[in-house]
Design an enzyme around this catalytic site. Structure first.
Site, PDB file in Angstrom:
ATOM      1  N   SER A  42     -14.855  -6.601  -1.640  1.00  0.00           N
ATOM      2  CA  SER A  42     -13.812  -6.963  -2.594  1.00  0.00           C
ATOM      3  C   SER A  42     -14.057  -8.374  -3.105  1.00  0.00           C
ATOM      4  O   SER A  42     -14.149  -9.325  -2.324  1.00  0.00           O
ATOM      5  CB  SER A  42     -12.436  -6.895  -1.928  1.00  0.00           C
ATOM      6  OG  SER A  42     -11.541  -7.718  -2.634  1.00  0.00           O
ATOM      7  N   HIS A  51     -15.574  -3.597  -5.168  1.00  0.00           N
ATOM      8  CA  HIS A  51     -14.137  -3.346  -5.327  1.00  0.00           C
ATOM      9  C   HIS A  51     -13.541  -4.484  -6.153  1.00  0.00           C
ATOM     10  O   HIS A  51     -13.596  -5.648  -5.767  1.00  0.00           O
ATOM     11  CB  HIS A  51     -13.523  -3.280  -3.926  1.00  0.00           C
ATOM     12  CG  HIS A  51     -12.063  -2.976  -3.882  1.00  0.00           C
ATOM     13  ND1 HIS A  51     -11.565  -1.696  -3.945  1.00  0.00           N
ATOM     14  CD2 HIS A  51     -10.988  -3.784  -3.738  1.00  0.00           C
ATOM     15  CE1 HIS A  51     -10.239  -1.732  -3.844  1.00  0.00           C
ATOM     16  NE2 HIS A  51      -9.865  -2.994  -3.733  1.00  0.00           N
ATOM     17  N   ASP A  77     -10.349  -6.158  -7.678  1.00  0.00           N
ATOM     18  CA  ASP A  77      -8.899  -6.237  -7.512  1.00  0.00           C
ATOM     19  C   ASP A  77      -8.252  -6.813  -8.754  1.00  0.00           C
ATOM     20  O   ASP A  77      -8.445  -7.969  -9.100  1.00  0.00           O
ATOM     21  CB  ASP A  77      -8.569  -7.104  -6.291  1.00  0.00           C
ATOM     22  CG  ASP A  77      -8.812  -6.347  -5.000  1.00  0.00           C
ATOM     23  OD1 ASP A  77      -8.247  -5.252  -4.842  1.00  0.00           O
ATOM     24  OD2 ASP A  77      -9.589  -6.832  -4.165  1.00  0.00           O
ATOM     25  N   MET A 135      -4.763  -7.737 -10.610  1.00  0.00           N
ATOM     26  CA  MET A 135      -3.356  -8.051 -10.298  1.00  0.00           C
ATOM     27  C   MET A 135      -2.667  -8.629 -11.521  1.00  0.00           C
ATOM     28  O   MET A 135      -3.269  -9.409 -12.262  1.00  0.00           O
ATOM     29  CB  MET A 135      -3.294  -9.073  -9.168  1.00  0.00           C
ATOM     30  CG  MET A 135      -4.019  -8.650  -7.908  1.00  0.00           C
ATOM     31  SD  MET A 135      -3.759  -9.831  -6.599  1.00  0.00           S
ATOM     32  CE  MET A 135      -4.876  -9.175  -5.352  1.00  0.00           C
ATOM     33  N   HIS A 173      -9.150  -1.468  -8.561  1.00  0.00           N
ATOM     34  CA  HIS A 173      -7.892  -1.257  -7.840  1.00  0.00           C
ATOM     35  C   HIS A 173      -6.807  -1.935  -8.665  1.00  0.00           C
ATOM     36  O   HIS A 173      -6.682  -3.161  -8.650  1.00  0.00           O
ATOM     37  CB  HIS A 173      -8.035  -1.875  -6.434  1.00  0.00           C
ATOM     38  CG  HIS A 173      -6.778  -1.852  -5.627  1.00  0.00           C
ATOM     39  ND1 HIS A 173      -6.631  -2.600  -4.474  1.00  0.00           N
ATOM     40  CD2 HIS A 173      -5.609  -1.166  -5.778  1.00  0.00           C
ATOM     41  CE1 HIS A 173      -5.423  -2.381  -3.967  1.00  0.00           C
ATOM     42  NE2 HIS A 173      -4.789  -1.519  -4.743  1.00  0.00           N
ATOM     43  N   MET A 190      -3.535  -3.181  -9.262  1.00  0.00           N
ATOM     44  CA  MET A 190      -2.249  -3.592  -8.676  1.00  0.00           C
ATOM     45  C   MET A 190      -1.391  -4.125  -9.812  1.00  0.00           C
ATOM     46  O   MET A 190      -1.112  -5.326  -9.906  1.00  0.00           O
ATOM     47  CB  MET A 190      -2.487  -4.650  -7.592  1.00  0.00           C
ATOM     48  CG  MET A 190      -3.122  -4.062  -6.339  1.00  0.00           C
ATOM     49  SD  MET A 190      -3.797  -5.315  -5.245  1.00  0.00           S
ATOM     50  CE  MET A 190      -5.408  -5.526  -5.984  1.00  0.00           C
ATOM     51  N   MET A 205      -3.573   1.387   1.855  1.00  0.00           N
ATOM     52  CA  MET A 205      -3.484  -0.073   2.020  1.00  0.00           C
ATOM     53  C   MET A 205      -3.085  -0.416   3.456  1.00  0.00           C
ATOM     54  O   MET A 205      -2.116   0.130   3.983  1.00  0.00           O
ATOM     55  CB  MET A 205      -2.427  -0.665   1.077  1.00  0.00           C
ATOM     56  CG  MET A 205      -2.764  -0.613  -0.407  1.00  0.00           C
ATOM     57  SD  MET A 205      -4.320  -1.395  -0.853  1.00  0.00           S
ATOM     58  CE  MET A 205      -4.057  -3.099  -0.303  1.00  0.00           C
ATOM     59  N   GLY A 251      -1.954  -8.071  -2.691  1.00  0.00           N
ATOM     60  CA  GLY A 251      -1.700  -9.339  -3.377  1.00  0.00           C
ATOM     61  C   GLY A 251      -2.635 -10.458  -2.966  1.00  0.00           C
ATOM     62  O   GLY A 251      -2.952 -11.316  -3.773  1.00  0.00           O
ATOM     63  N   PHE A 252      -3.060 -10.433  -1.722  1.00  0.00           N
ATOM     64  CA  PHE A 252      -3.869 -11.557  -1.229  1.00  0.00           C
ATOM     65  C   PHE A 252      -4.959 -11.065  -0.283  1.00  0.00           C
ATOM     66  O   PHE A 252      -4.762 -10.067   0.418  1.00  0.00           O
ATOM     67  CB  PHE A 252      -2.980 -12.574  -0.505  1.00  0.00           C
ATOM     68  CG  PHE A 252      -1.911 -13.134  -1.401  1.00  0.00           C
ATOM     69  CD1 PHE A 252      -2.175 -14.218  -2.235  1.00  0.00           C
ATOM     70  CD2 PHE A 252      -0.659 -12.531  -1.461  1.00  0.00           C
ATOM     71  CE1 PHE A 252      -1.201 -14.696  -3.101  1.00  0.00           C
ATOM     72  CE2 PHE A 252       0.326 -13.007  -2.317  1.00  0.00           C
ATOM     73  CZ  PHE A 252       0.051 -14.106  -3.141  1.00  0.00           C
ATOM     74  N   GLY A 253      -6.062 -11.784  -0.264  1.00  0.00           N
ATOM     75  CA  GLY A 253      -7.124 -11.495   0.695  1.00  0.00           C
ATOM     76  C   GLY A 253      -6.827 -12.194   2.016  1.00  0.00           C
ATOM     77  O   GLY A 253      -5.933 -13.035   2.102  1.00  0.00           O
ATOM     78  N   GLY A 254      -7.580 -11.818   3.021  1.00  0.00           N
ATOM     79  CA  GLY A 254      -7.525 -12.517   4.305  1.00  0.00           C
ATOM     80  C   GLY A 254      -6.267 -12.298   5.122  1.00  0.00           C
ATOM     81  O   GLY A 254      -5.957 -13.091   6.010  1.00  0.00           O
ATOM     82  N   ASP A 301      -8.111  -0.561   2.701  1.00  0.00           N
ATOM     83  CA  ASP A 301      -8.173  -1.888   2.079  1.00  0.00           C
ATOM     84  C   ASP A 301      -7.172  -2.816   2.746  1.00  0.00           C
ATOM     85  O   ASP A 301      -5.957  -2.567   2.693  1.00  0.00           O
ATOM     86  CB  ASP A 301      -7.856  -1.712   0.580  1.00  0.00           C
ATOM     87  CG  ASP A 301      -7.977  -2.985  -0.239  1.00  0.00           C
ATOM     88  OD1 ASP A 301      -8.363  -4.030   0.314  1.00  0.00           O
ATOM     89  OD2 ASP A 301      -7.685  -2.925  -1.454  1.00  0.00           O
ATOM     90  N   GLY A 302      -7.698  -3.876   3.349  1.00  0.00           N
ATOM     91  CA  GLY A 302      -6.829  -4.896   3.944  1.00  0.00           C
ATOM     92  C   GLY A 302      -7.168  -5.150   5.403  1.00  0.00           C
ATOM     93  O   GLY A 302      -6.962  -4.283   6.241  1.00  0.00           O
ATOM     94  N   GLY A 303      -7.742  -6.320   5.655  1.00  0.00           N
ATOM     95  CA  GLY A 303      -8.022  -6.709   7.034  1.00  0.00           C
ATOM     96  C   GLY A 303      -9.162  -5.938   7.684  1.00  0.00           C
ATOM     97  O   GLY A 303      -9.226  -5.829   8.911  1.00  0.00           O
ATOM     98  N   GLY A 353     -12.996  -7.935   1.928  1.00  0.00           N
ATOM     99  CA  GLY A 353     -13.088  -9.134   1.109  1.00  0.00           C
ATOM    100  C   GLY A 353     -13.507 -10.314   1.955  1.00  0.00           C
ATOM    101  O   GLY A 353     -14.671 -10.751   1.952  1.00  0.00           O
TER     102      GLY A 353
HETATM  103  C1  DX5 Z   1      -5.423  -7.039  -1.343  1.00  0.00           C
HETATM  104  C2  DX5 Z   1      -6.605  -6.468  -2.057  1.00  0.00           C
HETATM  105  C3  DX5 Z   1      -7.789  -6.335  -1.202  1.00  0.00           C
HETATM  106  C4  DX5 Z   1      -8.261  -7.631  -0.616  1.00  0.00           C
HETATM  107  C5  DX5 Z   1      -8.719  -7.327   0.756  1.00  0.00           C
HETATM  108  O1  DX5 Z   1      -4.348  -7.068  -2.184  1.00  0.00           O
HETATM  109  O2  DX5 Z   1      -6.290  -5.186  -2.580  1.00  0.00           O
HETATM  110  O3  DX5 Z   1      -8.839  -5.612  -1.812  1.00  0.00           O
HETATM  111  O4  DX5 Z   1      -9.288  -8.249  -1.319  1.00  0.00           O
HETATM  112  O5  DX5 Z   1      -9.040  -8.509   1.353  1.00  0.00           O
HETATM  113  P1  DX5 Z   1      -9.382  -8.656   2.899  1.00  0.00           P
HETATM  114  O6  DX5 Z   1     -10.549  -7.748   3.182  1.00  0.00           O
HETATM  115  O7  DX5 Z   1      -9.719 -10.081   3.012  1.00  0.00           O
HETATM  116  O8  DX5 Z   1      -8.153  -8.245   3.674  1.00  0.00           O
HETATM  117 ZN    ZN Z   2      -7.996  -3.917  -3.232  1.00  0.00          ZN
END
Ligand code: DX5
Ligand code: ZN
Length: 221
Positions: free
Chosen positions: A14, A39, A41, A43, A72, A74, A143, A148-151, A178-180, A200
């Site tokens: 991502s 991927h 993202d 937003m 993706h 959002m 999800m 909304g946010f990475g990490g 997707d996520g973590g 990501g």
């Molecule tokens: C979150 C995004 C993800 C994000 C995942 O809203 O849809 O694609 O980049 O990030 P990580 O892998 O850091 O959780």
């Molecule tokens: Zn995503």
């Protein structure tokens, strides 16, 4: 490029954690490290409290990469923008079930534009909401963080929905998560039946992208 048919495990880096000042180079790096999907993202600052990129940036990236572009969306009104994303060169379009009244209609529109279609659900959204549309899609995205946010931290309860979705769609449709996702959470989601792993922070947050991708791939076994 098309989304590879179900049956292989794919890692989809991502871009959210990449350096946006050199996105094309970042994507080239993960391609060199063996990723076949990237991927993207998108937003809108409305469906999620953050803003990223739209069709013009994606159209520019398209000129520099032949990876599968997995978008993706959002965004609150995906129906207004699917043509623009298809025209920009994305291969797969994933919309959120929470904001679409006629999901089957949306899938056909996306297919008519020459793209594959994905439906996604937020951590608190029940699997029942995608029960009818999931079998019509090429991919279902589960999800495992609030978008909304990475990490962010992986949500184990949301991940359990992967197994429920797998029961509904069988082996022929991709389930993306997707996520973590990192080498610790990968074995969990793969055991539930996920085959498309978005990561990501675990890839672009590390200096050695090859090592980061290899570590996730190894954790799949
Ligand atoms: C979150 C995004 C993800 C994000 C995942 O809203 O849809 O694609 O980049 O990030 P990580 O892998 O850091 O959780
Ligand atoms: Zn995503």
């Amino acid at each position: 490029m098309r989304l590879p048919p179900a049956g292989t495990i794919e890692i989809a880096p991502s871009i959210l954690s990449a350096d946006f000042g050199k996105l094309a180079g970042e994507i080239a790096e993960v391609a060199a490290a063996g990723a076949r999907i990237v991927h993207l993202d998108v937003m809108d600052g409305h469906f999620v409290p953050n803003l990223t990129i739209g069709p013009p940036v994606i159209a520019s990236l398209r000129r520099h990469s032949d990876l599968v572009f997995d978008s993706h969306l959002m965004i609150s009104e995906p129906g207004r923008y699917v043509e623009a994303f298809a025209k920009a060169g994305v291969d797969n379009i994933t919309f959120h079930i929470e904001v679409v009244d006629d999901p089957a209609g949306m899938v056909s529109r996306i297919r008519d534009l020459g793209c594959t279609a994905g439906v996604t659900l937020n951590p608190e959204t029940p699997v029942k909401t995608v029960e009818k549309v999931a079998p019509l899609c090429d991919m279902v995205l589960v999800m495992t963080v609030h978008p909304g946010f990475g990490g962010q931290k992986f949500m184990p309860d949301a991940a359990r929905k992967i197994a429920e979705v797998r029961k509904i769609v069988g082996p022929g449709i991709r389930i993306e998560v997707d996520g973590g996702i990192d080498p610790e959470t990968t074995p969990i989601v793969v055991s539930y039946g996920a085959d498309t792993l978005v990561a990501g922070n675990a890839i672009f947050g590390r200096p050695d992208r090859q090592a980061a991708i290899d570590a996730i791939r190894k954790a799949c076994q």
